[in-house]
Design a protein around this motif. Structure first.
Motif, PDB file in Angstrom:
ATOM      1  N   ASP A   1      38.020  43.382   6.556  1.00 13.30           N
ATOM      2  CA  ASP A   1      36.765  42.628   6.700  1.00 13.30           C
ATOM      3  C   ASP A   1      36.470  42.277   8.148  1.00 13.30           C
ATOM      4  N   SER A   2      36.952  43.096   9.086  1.00 10.97           N
ATOM      5  CA  SER A   2      36.589  42.890  10.489  1.00 10.97           C
ATOM      6  C   SER A   2      35.119  43.245  10.677  1.00 10.97           C
ATOM      7  N   THR A   3      34.501  42.715  11.705  1.00  9.23           N
ATOM      8  CA  THR A   3      33.073  42.956  11.942  1.00  9.23           C
ATOM      9  C   THR A   3      32.869  44.267  12.685  1.00  9.23           C
ATOM     10  N   GLY A   4      32.062  45.146  12.095  1.00  9.86           N
ATOM     11  CA  GLY A   4      31.654  46.369  12.770  1.00  9.86           C
ATOM     12  C   GLY A   4      30.286  46.164  13.395  1.00  9.86           C
ATOM     13  N   ARG A   5      30.031  46.851  14.499  1.00 10.88           N
ATOM     14  CA  ARG A   5      28.747  46.720  15.196  1.00 10.88           C
ATOM     15  C   ARG A   5      28.208  48.089  15.587  1.00 10.88           C
ATOM     16  N   ILE A   6      26.897  48.188  15.546  1.00 15.56           N
ATOM     17  CA  ILE A   6      26.220  49.383  16.059  1.00 15.56           C
ATOM     18  C   ILE A   6      25.008  48.926  16.856  1.00 15.56           C
ATOM     19  N   GLN A   7      24.903  49.414  18.089  1.00 15.94           N
ATOM     20  CA  GLN A   7      23.748  49.114  18.945  1.00 15.94           C
ATOM     21  C   GLN A   7      23.072  50.417  19.335  1.00 15.94           C
ATOM     22  N   VAL A   8      21.745  50.413  19.326  1.00 16.82           N
ATOM     23  CA  VAL A   8      20.990  51.564  19.807  1.00 16.82           C
ATOM     24  C   VAL A   8      19.991  51.100  20.850  1.00 16.82           C
ATOM     25  N   MET A   9      19.850  51.916  21.895  1.00 19.26           N
ATOM     26  CA  MET A   9      18.910  51.625  22.983  1.00 19.26           C
ATOM     27  C   MET A   9      17.957  52.796  23.133  1.00 19.26           C
ATOM     28  N   GLU A  10      16.678  52.486  23.264  1.00 22.61           N
ATOM     29  CA  GLU A  10      15.711  53.527  23.603  1.00 22.61           C
ATOM     30  C   GLU A  10      15.621  53.605  25.120  1.00 22.61           C
ATOM     31  N   ILE A  11      15.866  54.794  25.664  1.00 24.34           N
ATOM     32  CA  ILE A  11      15.842  55.033  27.100  1.00 24.34           C
ATOM     33  C   ILE A  11      14.639  55.909  27.419  1.00 24.34           C
ATOM     34  N   ALA A  12      13.816  55.476  28.370  1.00 24.63           N
ATOM     35  CA  ALA A  12      12.631  56.258  28.743  1.00 24.63           C
ATOM     36  C   ALA A  12      13.055  57.618  29.298  1.00 24.63           C
TER      37      ALA A  12
ATOM     38  N   LEU B   1      13.862  50.589  27.032  1.00 30.00           N
ATOM     39  CA  LEU B   1      12.610  50.138  26.429  1.00 30.00           C
ATOM     40  C   LEU B   1      12.830  49.142  25.290  1.00 30.00           C
ATOM     41  N   GLN B   2      13.931  49.293  24.563  1.00 31.10           N
ATOM     42  CA  GLN B   2      14.258  48.354  23.486  1.00 31.10           C
ATOM     43  C   GLN B   2      15.722  48.512  23.089  1.00 31.10           C
ATOM     44  N   VAL B   3      16.269  47.427  22.542  1.00 32.38           N
ATOM     45  CA  VAL B   3      17.652  47.415  22.077  1.00 32.38           C
ATOM     46  C   VAL B   3      17.685  46.803  20.681  1.00 32.38           C
ATOM     47  N   VAL B   4      18.378  47.453  19.753  1.00 34.01           N
ATOM     48  CA  VAL B   4      18.491  46.953  18.385  1.00 34.01           C
ATOM     49  C   VAL B   4      19.964  46.993  17.987  1.00 34.01           C
ATOM     50  N   GLN B   5      20.422  45.970  17.241  1.00 33.65           N
ATOM     51  CA  GLN B   5      21.819  45.913  16.815  1.00 33.65           C
ATOM     52  C   GLN B   5      21.929  45.640  15.325  1.00 33.65           C
ATOM     53  N   GLY B   6      22.959  46.225  14.710  1.00 36.88           N
ATOM     54  CA  GLY B   6      23.289  45.951  13.321  1.00 36.88           C
ATOM     55  C   GLY B   6      24.765  45.626  13.206  1.00 36.88           C
TER      56      GLY B   6
ATOM     57  N   ILE C   1      17.885  58.228  22.769  1.00 38.82           N
ATOM     58  CA  ILE C   1      18.485  57.110  22.049  1.00 38.82           C
ATOM     59  C   ILE C   1      19.976  57.083  22.362  1.00 38.82           C
ATOM     60  N   LEU C   2      20.431  55.980  22.985  1.00 41.30           N
ATOM     61  CA  LEU C   2      21.851  55.788  23.264  1.00 41.30           C
ATOM     62  C   LEU C   2      22.446  54.947  22.143  1.00 41.30           C
ATOM     63  N   ILE C   3      23.467  55.481  21.490  1.00 40.45           N
ATOM     64  CA  ILE C   3      24.085  54.834  20.324  1.00 40.45           C
ATOM     65  C   ILE C   3      25.512  54.446  20.678  1.00 40.45           C
ATOM     66  N   HIS C   4      25.865  53.208  20.384  1.00 40.64           N
ATOM     67  CA  HIS C   4      27.250  52.756  20.561  1.00 40.64           C
ATOM     68  C   HIS C   4      27.669  52.026  19.292  1.00 40.64           C
ATOM     69  N   TYR C   5      28.820  52.393  18.741  1.00 36.80           N
ATOM     70  CA  TYR C   5      29.261  51.744  17.516  1.00 36.80           C
ATOM     71  C   TYR C   5      30.773  51.582  17.532  1.00 36.80           C
ATOM     72  N   LEU C   6      31.247  50.519  16.894  1.00 38.15           N
ATOM     73  CA  LEU C   6      32.675  50.260  16.811  1.00 38.15           C
ATOM     74  C   LEU C   6      32.996  49.566  15.503  1.00 38.15           C
ATOM     75  N   ALA C   7      34.204  49.819  14.993  1.00 32.57           N
ATOM     76  CA  ALA C   7      34.632  49.222  13.731  1.00 32.57           C
ATOM     77  C   ALA C   7      36.127  49.403  13.574  1.00 32.57           C
ATOM     78  N   GLY C   8      36.730  48.544  12.770  1.00 31.91           N
ATOM     79  CA  GLY C   8      38.134  48.694  12.422  1.00 31.91           C
ATOM     80  C   GLY C   8      38.296  49.793  11.386  1.00 31.91           C
ATOM     81  N   VAL C   9      39.244  50.700  11.615  1.00 31.48           N
ATOM     82  CA  VAL C   9      39.490  51.824  10.709  1.00 31.48           C
ATOM     83  C   VAL C   9      40.982  51.855  10.362  1.00 31.48           C
ATOM     84  N   ARG C  10      41.282  52.143   9.092  1.00 36.44           N
ATOM     85  CA  ARG C  10      42.679  52.282   8.670  1.00 36.44           C
ATOM     86  C   ARG C  10      42.837  53.529   7.807  1.00 36.44           C
ATOM     87  N   ALA C  11      43.961  54.223   8.012  1.00 31.39           N
ATOM     88  CA  ALA C  11      44.320  55.365   7.172  1.00 31.39           C
ATOM     89  C   ALA C  11      45.711  55.126   6.613  1.00 31.39           C
TER      90      ALA C  11
END
Length: 198
Positions: free
Chosen positions: A186-197, A48-53, A90-100
């Protein structure tokens, strides 16, 4: 005729019956290209809709407490969505660079991404507080090296049962670490969410 002439018109009126097209009688070529379809008419499983940050400012936590979740106070990796129906998923997908960075040469060291869900001002941590081999990056005391880093990707399906705005925010947690970082280098992280009927 001249400008001073008067003209009388007689208009014959008759009733008009509006017809409803029979099922299956309207073809694709009969529908305007800019015609919208109400989300209530879409079937289960339709997107139904897709939003990204996105975010690209590194978030550093020095001397973190084991398994505690940390979220940036600014430059957040976050996104908001307002579902059309309480039955939507709501389907959520997110990715980012992580260091420990290892705290010591003994014991295991790990880091994981965390996820927070906020509805109506109430926040819930929904993604894990404890880094594990299955849900993060990990190094054991068998190997050497002071830093472990990876670009992590996670996804999950939620059933929030609301039509209020929902905000999802990505954070980080560590175990036996001197420091942990999100959007490592300073790598780019992304998060996308989709509304699924539903």
């Amino acid at each position: 005729l001249t400008a001073s002439d008067s003209i009388d018109f007689i208009i014959a009126e008759r009733g008009i019956t509006l017809q409803t097209p029979s099922a299956g009688s309207v073809t694709n070529s009969s529908i305007a290209s800019n015609a919208g379809i109400a989300t209530t008419k879409l079937g289960t499983g339709a997107v139904l809709q897709v939003v990204q940050g996105t975010a690209s400012t590194e978030f550093l936590v020095s001397s973190p407490t084991d398994n505690q979740l940390y979220f940036p106070s600014s430059n957040k990796l976050t996104v908001s969505i307002t579902p059309n129906s309480t039955s939507s998923k709501i389907l959520i997908h997110y990715l980012a660079g992580v260091r420990a960075t290892r705290l010591s040469t003994t014991g295991d060291t790990g880091a994981a991404m965390a996820l927070k869900e906020t509805i109506g001002g109430v926040s819930t941590d929904i993604r894990p507080s404890v880094p594990t081999y299955e849900e993060g990056i990990y190094i054991s005391n068998i190997g050497g090296g002071q830093n472990i880093r990876a670009r992590l990707s996670e996804q999950m399906l939620r059933s929030p049962s609301t039509t209020s705005e929902i905000t999802y925010e990505v954070g980080v947690s560590g175990y036996n670490t001197q420091e942990v970082r999100l959007m490592d280098g300073d790598s780019t992280g992304r998060i996308q969410v989709m509304e699924i009927a539903g």
